[in-house]
Design an enzyme around this catalytic site. Structure first.
Site, PDB file in Angstrom:
ATOM      1  N   LYS A 258       0.761  -1.303  -0.212  1.00  0.00           N
ATOM      2  CA  LYS A 258       0.154  -0.124  -0.262  1.00  0.00           C
ATOM      3  C   LYS A 258       1.007   1.308  -0.086  1.00  0.00           C
ATOM      4  O   LYS A 258       1.649   1.288   1.011  1.00  0.00           O
ATOM      5  CB  LYS A 258      -0.949  -0.218   1.263  1.00  0.00           C
ATOM      6  CG  LYS A 258      -1.438   1.391   1.407  1.00  0.00           C
ATOM      7  CD  LYS A 258      -2.763   1.144   2.593  1.00  0.00           C
ATOM      8  CE  LYS A 258      -3.046   2.467   3.082  1.00  0.00           C
ATOM      9  NZ  LYS A 258      -3.931   2.437   4.245  1.00  0.00           N
ATOM     10  N   ASP A 263      -2.644  10.126   4.051  1.00  0.00           N
ATOM     11  CA  ASP A 263      -4.154   9.797   4.022  1.00  0.00           C
ATOM     12  C   ASP A 263      -5.005  10.819   4.764  1.00  0.00           C
ATOM     13  O   ASP A 263      -4.772  10.738   6.082  1.00  0.00           O
ATOM     14  CB  ASP A 263      -4.210   8.585   4.846  1.00  0.00           C
ATOM     15  CG  ASP A 263      -5.643   7.767   4.499  1.00  0.00           C
ATOM     16  OD1 ASP A 263      -6.494   8.395   4.222  1.00  0.00           O
ATOM     17  OD2 ASP A 263      -5.905   6.587   5.177  1.00  0.00           O
ATOM     18  N   LYS A 270     -10.501  12.514   8.493  1.00  0.00           N
ATOM     19  CA  LYS A 270     -10.196  12.138   9.831  1.00  0.00           C
ATOM     20  C   LYS A 270      -9.885  13.204  10.681  1.00  0.00           C
ATOM     21  O   LYS A 270      -9.605  14.443  10.321  1.00  0.00           O
ATOM     22  CB  LYS A 270      -8.158  11.603   9.598  1.00  0.00           C
ATOM     23  CG  LYS A 270      -8.170  10.333   9.065  1.00  0.00           C
ATOM     24  CD  LYS A 270      -6.836   9.870   8.831  1.00  0.00           C
ATOM     25  CE  LYS A 270      -6.831   8.439   8.156  1.00  0.00           C
ATOM     26  NZ  LYS A 270      -7.498   7.177   9.115  1.00  0.00           N
ATOM     27  N   ASP A 281       1.398   6.265   5.898  1.00  0.00           N
ATOM     28  CA  ASP A 281       0.549   5.416   5.144  1.00  0.00           C
ATOM     29  C   ASP A 281       1.004   4.681   3.831  1.00  0.00           C
ATOM     30  O   ASP A 281       0.402   3.892   3.138  1.00  0.00           O
ATOM     31  CB  ASP A 281      -0.868   6.131   4.883  1.00  0.00           C
ATOM     32  CG  ASP A 281      -1.831   5.104   4.794  1.00  0.00           C
ATOM     33  OD1 ASP A 281      -1.913   3.850   5.666  1.00  0.00           O
ATOM     34  OD2 ASP A 281      -3.002   5.536   4.353  1.00  0.00           O
ATOM     35  N   ASP A 340     -12.458   6.746   3.626  1.00  0.00           N
ATOM     36  CA  ASP A 340     -11.262   6.524   4.642  1.00  0.00           C
ATOM     37  C   ASP A 340     -10.778   5.122   4.414  1.00  0.00           C
ATOM     38  O   ASP A 340      -9.612   4.836   4.898  1.00  0.00           O
ATOM     39  CB  ASP A 340     -11.433   6.946   5.902  1.00  0.00           C
ATOM     40  CG  ASP A 340     -10.144   7.240   6.694  1.00  0.00           C
ATOM     41  OD1 ASP A 340      -9.029   7.204   6.295  1.00  0.00           O
ATOM     42  OD2 ASP A 340     -10.154   7.288   7.961  1.00  0.00           O
ATOM     43  N   GLU A 342      -9.433   3.593   2.156  1.00  0.00           N
ATOM     44  CA  GLU A 342      -9.112   3.760   0.671  1.00  0.00           C
ATOM     45  C   GLU A 342      -8.024   2.505   0.427  1.00  0.00           C
ATOM     46  O   GLU A 342      -7.586   2.451  -0.941  1.00  0.00           O
ATOM     47  CB  GLU A 342      -8.431   5.103   0.603  1.00  0.00           C
ATOM     48  CG  GLU A 342      -7.010   5.463   1.096  1.00  0.00           C
ATOM     49  CD  GLU A 342      -6.744   5.206   2.419  1.00  0.00           C
ATOM     50  OE1 GLU A 342      -7.807   5.299   3.154  1.00  0.00           O
ATOM     51  OE2 GLU A 342      -5.587   5.072   2.924  1.00  0.00           O
ATOM     52  N   ARG A 344      -7.715  -0.409   0.733  1.00  0.00           N
ATOM     53  CA  ARG A 344      -8.316  -1.715   0.072  1.00  0.00           C
ATOM     54  C   ARG A 344      -8.580  -1.572  -1.103  1.00  0.00           C
ATOM     55  O   ARG A 344      -8.632  -2.309  -2.181  1.00  0.00           O
ATOM     56  CB  ARG A 344      -9.472  -2.358   1.086  1.00  0.00           C
ATOM     57  CG  ARG A 344     -10.572  -1.443   1.271  1.00  0.00           C
ATOM     58  CD  ARG A 344     -11.522  -1.874   2.557  1.00  0.00           C
ATOM     59  NE  ARG A 344     -10.826  -1.516   3.684  1.00  0.00           N
ATOM     60  CZ  ARG A 344     -11.152  -1.802   4.952  1.00  0.00           C
ATOM     61  NH1 ARG A 344     -12.320  -2.243   4.837  1.00  0.00           N
ATOM     62  NH2 ARG A 344     -10.701  -1.211   6.083  1.00  0.00           N
TER      63      ARG A 344
END
Ligand code: BES
Ligand code: ZN
Ligand code: ZN
Length: 497
Positions: A258, A263, A270, A281, A340, A342, A344
């Protein structure tokens, strides 16, 4: 770090900025071929008086009584029976704090012959990591850190094997430190394009294939799950592809990481507290790239591909909204109920593309995927979900050997039902506060067909780890580079059989 062999008896007559480092258990004092009688007596006195017992993670710097080294550093490893590689690794991490204070640049390591000295070297390598790219002057800068290690031994043959082990361990740790450098860079410096540049530098430097898909190409291929995440950003996303090919008859391992360079959560934004940490991230990406460095450096008899979706998840008038429906590369439709979740979404397209394009024998993905994984395991183990027991057990072996811990979560069908979509095939979230890490794993499982696969959620282990002497709490750990490097080594050995 350089390594050389020193046969006992060949110690240089005089050496400044050199320490003799002796791991010591808390039962018997060190059996040493070089300590002077005075030093050996001093150690006995220290242990008897309880000033230095040899407990795990205890260190003590003893003045030298010879010119051959400036000091003797005693590094406690606990009971002889519990002197695991991890004890030695942690002893190495503790030792390095003390060696730095004493301005030591060279270590002469004398370790009991049946102890895994390489683990101590790992602790030193990881422990002396600093990130000062953005500081005008490094606060603890001095003319160097431990730059060379002399491995002391009585027998040439045993010493040569020891030296090779130590050198290999140090090179894998240098790759972990390289990954930490990437991860620690802020998002205004490490953009998706920069991540691609760093991947290309691996290919250019060591010779493997590099390519990437730009947004136009991804759009043609129907990678709308990934592109939906990137819509809000002015930074173009990239699907980064590295491939090390050894032979057509050999198995192919795929690593997917990833690579969210920041993020914000997107429209499902968030809270601002702690949001700065979301520059980390992309730790899945840095870990798989670091492991790929080990691959291209060691050239194992196996094929390895490395796929990194590199995307920024921010907000803007073009950003995707909760409730949007996207069609992924494999044709499945997804209701994006939370922007959020995101990771996946970008991994869905990356995994499906990897399966289709490279037809790998096994895929492992690494991702800082869920806060729920941190709730479940804290910072001391990554969560693993796998559709195949053999893949899991090889990973477990690698985790035990490297100290990069994993813990398995189930992927039962009952969990899978919780991410069925109302308006589309899938929802990108499950019910609130229920098995959040597993929901992520169940979602990804929909994109790997029946390829043997494991998903490693590194949200807890990628940074913020406390009380592990070779890591620090504020920076990225490089978790995954050692685990994957060891996993690939084991898969390669298994393929030979
Ligand atoms: N990158 C985060 C996960 C994360 C959170 C990693 C904290 C490390 C520390 C991920 O993209 C995310 O935001 N996940 C959501 C999923 C949820 C909306 C289902 C989360 O964990 O809250
Ligand atoms: Zn997120
Ligand atoms: Zn994320």
């Amino acid at each position: 770090m350089d390594f050389d062999l020193i046969l006992s008896g060949d110690l240089p007559a005089s050496a400044v900025r050199t320490a003799l480092v002796v791991p010591v258990s808390d039962v018997a004092g060190p059996v040493s071929s070089v300590l002077t009688d005075d030093e050996a007596a001093a150690i006995v006195r220290l242990q008897e008086s309880g000033v230095f017992k040899g407990k795990a993670e205890e260190v003590y710097a003893l003045p030298s009584s010879t010119d051959a080294y400036a000091l003797v550093l005693l590094a406690g490893v606990g009971k002889p029976g519990t002197c695991t590689p991890e004890n030695l690794r942690r002893a190495g991490g503790r030792a390095v704090e003390s060696l730095r204070r004493d301005r030591i640049e060279r270590v002469i390591l004398e370790c009991a012959s049946d102890w895994p000295a390489a683990a101590f070297v790992e602790g030193v390598c990881l422990g002396q990591y600093r990130f000062d790219k953005f500081k005008a002057t490094s606060p603890d800068a001095f003319s160097g850190c431990v730059a060379s290690v002399g491995v002391l031994c009585t027998d040439q043959a045993q010493g040569a094997a020891l030296k090779a082990d130590c050198r290999y361990a140090a090179s894998v740790c240098e790759n972990a430190n390289w990954a930490r450098d990437l991860a620690n860079r802020p998002s205004n410096d490490l953009t998706p394009a920069q991540l691609a540049y760093e991947a290309k530098s691996i290919a250019d430097h060591y010779g493997c294939a590099y390519d990437f898909l730009d947004e136009g190409k991804m759009s043609e291929l129907g990678m709308n799950a990934l592109l939906g995440v990137s819509r809000g950003s002015s930074q173009p996303s990239k699907l980064i592809l590295l491939s090390y090919h050894c032979g057509p008859e050999l198995p192919t391992l795929a690593l997917v990481g990833k690579g969210i360079t920041f993020d914000t959560g997107g429209v499902s934004i968030k809270p601002s507290e702690g949001m700065h940490e979301m520059k980390f991230d992309m730790c899945g990406a840095s870990a798989v790239l670091g492991a790929m460095r080990t691959v291209v450096q060691t050239k194992p008899r196996v094929n390895v591909v490395c796929v990194v979706p590199a995307v920024e998840n921010v907000i803007g008038s073009r950003a995707q909204r909760p409730g949007d429906v996207v069609r992924a590369y494999n044709g499945k439709t997804i209701e994006v109920n939370n922007t959020d979740a995101e990771g996946r979404l970008i991994l869905a397209d990356a995994l499906a593309y990897t399966v289709d394009t490279y037809r790998p024998d096994v895929i492992v993905d690494l991702a800082t995927l869920t806060g729920a994984c941190v709730v479940a395991l804290g910072h001391h183990a990554a969560g693993v979900m796998a559709n195949n027991d053999k893949v899991f057990s090889t990973l477990q072996g690698a985790a035990d050997a490297t100290g990069e811990r994993i813990w398995r979560f189930p992927l039962w069908d009952d969990y899978g039902k919780l991410i069925e979509g109302t308006h589309a095939d899938l929802s990108n979230i499950g019910p609130p506060k229920e098995a959040g890490a597993i929901m992520g794993g169940c979602f990804l499982k929909e994109f790997v067909k029946d390829t043997p696969w494991a998903h490693i959620d590194i949200a807890g282990t990628a940074w913020g780890v406390k009380n592990v002497p070779y890591w620090d709490t504020k920076h990225a750990t490089g978790y995954g580079v050692r685990l994957l490097s060891e996993w690939i080594r084991r898969e390669t050995t298994a393929a030979k059989k």
